[in-house]
Design a protein around this motif. Structure first.
Motif, short mmCIF file in Angstrom:
data_model
loop_
_atom_site.label_atom_id
_atom_site.label_comp_id
_atom_site.label_asym_id
_atom_site.label_seq_id
_atom_site.Cartn_x
_atom_site.Cartn_y
_atom_site.Cartn_z
N ALA A 50 43.60 43.21 52.35
CA ALA A 50 44.39 41.98 52.24
C ALA A 50 43.89 41.13 51.07
CB ALA A 50 44.31 41.19 53.54
N ASN A 51 42.58 41.04 50.92
CA ASN A 51 42.02 40.30 49.79
C ASN A 51 42.44 40.93 48.46
OD1 ASN A 51 40.58 38.30 51.20
ND2 ASN A 51 38.85 39.66 51.54
N ALA A 52 42.32 42.25 48.39
CA ALA A 52 42.63 42.94 47.14
C ALA A 52 44.09 42.78 46.73
CB ALA A 52 42.28 44.43 47.27
N TRP A 53 44.97 42.74 47.72
CA TRP A 53 46.40 42.59 47.43
C TRP A 53 46.80 41.13 47.26
CZ3 TRP A 53 49.32 46.30 45.70
CH2 TRP A 53 49.05 47.63 46.04
N GLY A 54 45.86 40.21 47.40
CA GLY A 54 46.16 38.80 47.15
C GLY A 54 46.61 38.02 48.35
N PHE A 55 46.30 38.52 49.56
CA PHE A 55 46.72 37.83 50.78
C PHE A 55 45.54 37.32 51.60
CE2 PHE A 55 50.21 41.03 50.14
CZ PHE A 55 51.14 40.13 49.68
N GLY A 56 44.38 37.17 50.98
CA GLY A 56 43.20 36.69 51.69
C GLY A 56 42.45 35.65 50.89
N PRO A 57 41.31 35.20 51.39
CA PRO A 57 40.56 34.14 50.72
C PRO A 57 39.75 34.61 49.52
CG PRO A 57 39.44 34.80 52.72
CD PRO A 57 40.74 35.54 52.70
N GLU A 58 39.56 35.93 49.38
CA GLU A 58 38.74 36.44 48.29
C GLU A 58 39.61 36.77 47.08
OE1 GLU A 58 35.54 36.38 48.65
OE2 GLU A 58 35.57 35.86 50.78
N MET A 59 38.95 37.10 45.96
CA MET A 59 39.63 37.38 44.70
C MET A 59 40.50 38.64 44.82
SD MET A 59 40.06 36.30 41.58
CE MET A 59 38.62 35.26 41.25
N ALA A 60 41.73 38.56 44.33
CA ALA A 60 42.63 39.70 44.34
C ALA A 60 42.34 40.63 43.16
CB ALA A 60 44.08 39.23 44.27
N ILE A 61 42.74 41.89 43.30
CA ILE A 61 42.65 42.85 42.21
C ILE A 61 44.02 42.86 41.52
CG2 ILE A 61 42.34 45.28 41.60
CD1 ILE A 61 40.48 45.54 44.01
N ASP A 62 44.04 42.55 40.24
CA ASP A 62 45.32 42.38 39.54
C ASP A 62 46.12 43.67 39.43
OD1 ASP A 62 45.02 39.66 39.14
OD2 ASP A 62 43.97 39.91 37.24
N ASP A 63 45.45 44.77 39.20
CA ASP A 63 46.17 46.03 38.96
C ASP A 63 45.68 47.09 39.94
OD1 ASP A 63 47.81 47.95 37.84
OD2 ASP A 63 46.38 48.45 36.24
N MET A 64 46.21 47.02 41.14
CA MET A 64 45.78 47.94 42.19
C MET A 64 46.34 49.34 41.93
SD MET A 64 43.90 46.83 44.86
CE MET A 64 44.50 47.42 46.42
N GLN A 65 45.43 50.30 41.81
CA GLN A 65 45.81 51.70 41.64
C GLN A 65 45.38 52.49 42.87
OE1 GLN A 65 47.60 52.70 39.00
NE2 GLN A 65 47.56 50.61 38.17
N GLN A 66 45.83 53.76 42.94
CA GLN A 66 45.51 54.58 44.10
C GLN A 66 44.01 54.72 44.28
OE1 GLN A 66 47.91 56.00 46.28
NE2 GLN A 66 46.06 56.20 47.52
N GLU A 67 43.28 54.76 43.18
CA GLU A 67 41.82 54.89 43.28
C GLU A 67 41.20 53.70 44.00
OE1 GLU A 67 37.93 55.40 40.32
OE2 GLU A 67 39.97 55.37 39.48
N GLU A 68 41.67 52.48 43.66
CA GLU A 68 41.15 51.28 44.33
C GLU A 68 41.55 51.28 45.81
OE1 GLU A 68 40.95 50.39 40.11
OE2 GLU A 68 42.63 51.05 41.34
N VAL A 69 42.79 51.68 46.09
CA VAL A 69 43.25 51.73 47.48
C VAL A 69 42.41 52.71 48.30
CG1 VAL A 69 45.18 52.31 49.00
CG2 VAL A 69 45.60 51.00 46.91
#
Length: 347
Positions: A123-142
């Motif tokens: 949720a944070n990585a996708w920009g739906f949480g209190p922490e910093m989002a990852i701008d360019d989410m790729q399959q590797e990050e997922v």
């Protein structure tokens, strides 16, 4: 009070005894007290049959909000869950945390993992949480974040400590803690002899109203907005009568994130099995249950599940009733209601 923020719930109300939303302080309404304000990252409006000591009840309402924040707010750095998410394994959690944890485990098992409180890192990585989002989410990050996802990787010890298989697992009870908070306020009212009330926090509801002392309340009646709204006029899709019941509604049609590069819309409910924001033709789910925590959790679970699996779950889960609105291939709304939910509808 802290700021425990939760998913946006998309319910509005038409109440049979006239609910007021205009002020942020206590009001009198036909023998009922109305308490309104801001807590848990959203608004609340609580209407109850006023006993003699309403000052004490107001303080107890605020105390419930504060206690839940201190235990489970991912937005409050000093909360127990924030410390646990930072890797502190010495925290002995309180009874609030334990009750929510145990219910989360039950729903996680019942939904085959579609409901999962360990999606916090995603949720944070996708920009739906209190922490910093990852701008360019790729399959590797997922894929890497999925290693930190799975409620089977989290345990509660006998002495009340949370044990994580990986220190990077990020717990997030936002999908049921707001409903639980509403239940706690209801329990407090019950202990204080309040026999008629409607508690609404961020659109989720718990009702009680079967006292012979008042002829005004046979049921509380609430209205559900259509997922497709006219900008000029509010559109209601159903009215539901509730007595000694709770209702929560989850939807994916207002809260979303837009990728700056691609312009693609991502809905706010994460699929814990794929690691991606759920793309679905299900627009909203309303769930009625005896407790708001149960309604809250299953409203989220049914939103993230494929529609056919959601229907299968409803056939084998007697503790909830549900109303699902989806869109067909032509964009027309399609309704699915359990028999029990149909019986609650007001013509």
């Amino acid at each position: 009070m802290g700021s425990l923020k939760f998913k946006q719930i998309l319910v509005s109300f038409v109440l049979s005894v006239g609910f007021l939303f205009s002020c942020s302080n206590a009001q009198e309404d036909g023998g009922f007290k109305v308490e309104q304000g801001y807590a848990l990252g959203t608004t609340y409006s609580i209407k109850y049959e006023a006993p003699n000591d309403t000052v004490s009840l107001k303080k107890q309402i605020e105390a419930v909000f504060d206690s839940v924040n201190a235990s489970m707010s991912t937005y409050l750095p000093t909360s127990d869950i924030s410390a646990i998410n930072r890797g502190d394994s010495t925290i002995v959690v309180d009874e609030y945390f334990k009750e929510v944890y145990r219910m989360a485990k039950k729903v996680w098992r019942k939904t085959d993992g579609f409901f999962d409180p360990t999606i916090g890192a995603l949720a944070n990585a996708w920009g739906f949480g209190p922490e910093m989002a990852i701008d360019d989410m790729q399959q590797e990050e997922v894929d890497s974040l999925l290693e930190f996802t799975g409620f089977d990787k989290v345990f509660m010890s006998a002495d009340g400590r949370i044990v994580k298989a990986n220190k990077n697992i990020y717990l997030d009870f936002n999908a049921l803690a707001k409903g639980y908070t509403i239940d706690l306020i209801g329990r407090m009212f019950d202990r204080n002899g309040v026999e008629n009330y409607l508690i609404e926090v961020g659109g989720e509801i718990l009702t009680k109203g079967n006292s012979e002392k008042t002829s005004k309340i046979k049921n509380w009646v609430v209205a559900i907005d259509s997922p497709i709204q006219d900008k000029e006029q509010r559109v209601l899709i159903a009215k539901v009568k509730l007595m000694d019941k709770a209702m929560a509604t989850s939807g994916n049609y207002r809260k979303f994130r837009i990728d700056k590069e691609t312009g693609e819309h991502y809905v706010h409910i994460i699929n814990p099995l794929t690691g991606y924001p759920q793309k679905s033709n299900v627009l909203s789910v309303s769930v009625v249950a005896r407790t708001c925590m149960v309604a809250d959790a299953y409203a989220t679970a049914l939103m993230v599940m494929p529609l056919d699996k959601a229907k299968e779950l409803l056939k084998t889960t007697s503790i909830i009733e549900a109303y699902i609105i989806s869109a067909d291939k032509d964009g027309d709304l399609v309704e699915y209601k359990t028999k029990g939910f149909q019986e609650l509808l007001v013509e």
